[in-house]
Design an enzyme around this catalytic site. Structure first.
Site, PDB file in Angstrom:
ATOM      1  N   HIS A 231       0.821  -1.203   0.000  1.00 10.50           N
ATOM      2  CA  HIS A 231       0.000   0.000   0.000  1.00 10.50           C
ATOM      3  C   HIS A 231       0.862   1.262   0.000  1.00 10.50           C
ATOM      4  O   HIS A 231       1.925   1.309   0.622  1.00 10.50           O
ATOM      5  CB  HIS A 231      -0.913   0.026   1.223  1.00 10.50           C
ATOM      6  N   CYS A 292       0.290   2.574  -4.752  1.00  8.38           N
ATOM      7  CA  CYS A 292      -0.458   3.762  -5.158  1.00  8.38           C
ATOM      8  C   CYS A 292       0.354   5.032  -4.919  1.00  8.38           C
ATOM      9  O   CYS A 292       1.187   5.097  -4.024  1.00  8.38           O
ATOM     10  CB  CYS A 292      -1.762   3.857  -4.369  1.00  8.38           C
TER      11      CYS A 292
END
EC number: 3.4.22.-
Length: 448
Positions: A231, A292
């Site tokens: 993440h 991301c």
């Protein structure tokens, strides 16, 4: 997370950056001495407690750009990561097959990207010192003939509602690729959350300590490889002691360790300080980020387009979109929406000057004499997909990189970027990014 969904930003307060820096200093000075692998099986205890409480790094007043349409936003886990080592189970199946120089990924059902760029002959980087600018700033390409070391981090966030499926597979696949291309298993460290050895779990402290191992005693022409799959997110950029900002979009990029809820994220400023500023001239760092908002997560100030030219901050596209919105509102008689659109245009023009100043300041402070390259899965305002290829969970960026380099290892920086973009464009909106610690000739051969 399910295949095809983005590795989105977590909400909630994050740790004070000055406290994070202090934690880094403490971890950095613990000293690893011998190779990380020699201490690997001795066990590494978690930090005795979390760093000092929450501080200046609060959530931005407005959220960073969200996921693409139809993809869900992921909340923070309801509780801390599992603390029992027995809960870190290995994947139920082995990773895909070996990645040799001429092998393709998977079981033979993969798509053959026959129209790839990169069939030409590319010159290797020059071996002499280079300079640029009015002050003749010196830097040097690495010929990657020295020691080769790699740090591979894959976090599935097992047992949380933010769980991913691909990162651990990504790490195993990248390891296979590196072993087939001159790296030794003795000089590869893997941190994944299926490990039973405490020191090999990707907590914040373990990640920082492993980065220290990666850069320790680095010399010119060494080749260091850093891979992160997990993440990522953003947090509001904070000024330095002189009031200067270095993010043209106003946000710092971050990665999330397994224990981010208790010990915080790792911010791009810290990654740059540890992995770029510490390296000598002519030492190579290749960083591959599959997360991301990762476009500038290593804070390398020279970002290149698929045309091989430097990209500059350009918020004029936003201004054009605002003018179009206002024109459509005027045509339909929607006065309030028209005024709102015009207000956004004015704000965009004001932000352009701020973005250009931040970009220039980043070049002044983040240019480095080492040979650092970052390949990231998406722009700073985009998400990066956790996907499924040939029946196996994988990060889209890791898959694209391995596919290109396995089918044709003869790549330039430019052809590698173009080919990765081409592979991902068929299924995803994310656009891989290429950035460097100094200006590069993108037509030189990509070596690692």
């Amino acid at each position: 997370m399910f295949p095809g969904q983005g590795r989105h930003t977590y909400g909630g307060q994050q740790s004070n950056y000055s406290n994070q820096q202090q934690g880094y200093d403490q971890g950095y000075n613990q000293g690893y001495g011998q190779a990380y692998g020699q201490e690997y099986n001795q066990g590494y205890d978690r930090p005795s407690g979390p760093p000092p409480g929450q501080g200046q790094y609060n959530r931005p007043s407005g959220p960073p750009p969200g996921p693409p349409p139809g993809q869900g936003q992921y909340n923070r886990p309801s509780g801390p990561p599992p603390s029992q080592q027995g809960q870190y189970n290995r994947p139920s199946g082995p990773p895909p097959g070996q990645y040799g120089n001429n092998q393709t990924r998977g079981s033979g059902n993969e798509q053959n990207y026959g129209n790839m760029h990169g069939s030409g002959h590319y010159s290797r980087p020059p071996t002499d010192s280079q300079s640029f600018g009015v002050e003749n700033y010196n830097y040097q390409y690495s010929n990657c003939s020295g020691r080769k070391k790699a740090l591979l981090i894959g976090i599935n966030y097992i047992g949380t509602k933010n769980e991913l499926r691909g990162p651990i597979n990504d790490v195993n696949n990248v390891e296979q690729f590196l072993l087939a291309n001159g790296y030794s298993s003795d000089n590869i460290v893997k941190l994944t959350d299926d490990q039973r050895v405490q020191r090999a779990i990707p907590t914040r402290q373990n990640i920082l300590d492993a980065i220290q191992w990666l850069v320790k005693d680095a010399r010119p022409n060494d080749a260091l490889f850093f891979h992160y799959s997990g993440h990522g997110g953003q947090t509001e950029d904070q000024p330095d002691e002189y009031g200067n900002y270095d993010e043209d979009d106003g946000y710092d990029e971050v990665i999330y360790p397994l224990d981010f809820e208790t010990n915080g994220f790792i911010i791009d400023d810290l990654l740059h300080t540890m992995m770029v500023k510490t390296l000598p001239q002519g030492c190579r760092l290749t960083a591959l980020f599959d997360s991301c908002h990762s476009g500038s997560v290593l804070d390398l100030p020279y970002m290149y387009s698929t045309k091989g030219v430097l990209k500059e901050p350009n918020v004029m596209k936003e201004a054009g979109a605002g003018l179009l919105q206002s024109a459509m509102a005027y045509a339909t008689g929607d006065r309030s929406r028209m005024l709102s659109g015009l207000g956004g245009v004015v704000k965009t023009f004001m932000n352009q000057g701020k973005a250009e100043k931040a970009n220039e300041y980043s070049k002044q402070t983040n240019t480095a004499p080492c040979d650092a390259i970052s390949l990231s899965g998406c722009k700073d305002d985009q998400t990066s997909a956790d996907s499924k290829e040939n029946g196996t969970a994988t990060g889209a960026m890791s898959y694209a990189f391995l596919t290109v380099m396995s089918q044709n290892p003869n790549q330039s920086y430019l052809s590698l970027l173009q080919n990765m973009r081409e592979i991902l464009s068929a299924k995803y909106s994310q656009k891989p990014q290429l950035s460097a610690s100094h200006p590069i000739d993108t037509n030189l051969q990509f070596i690692f």
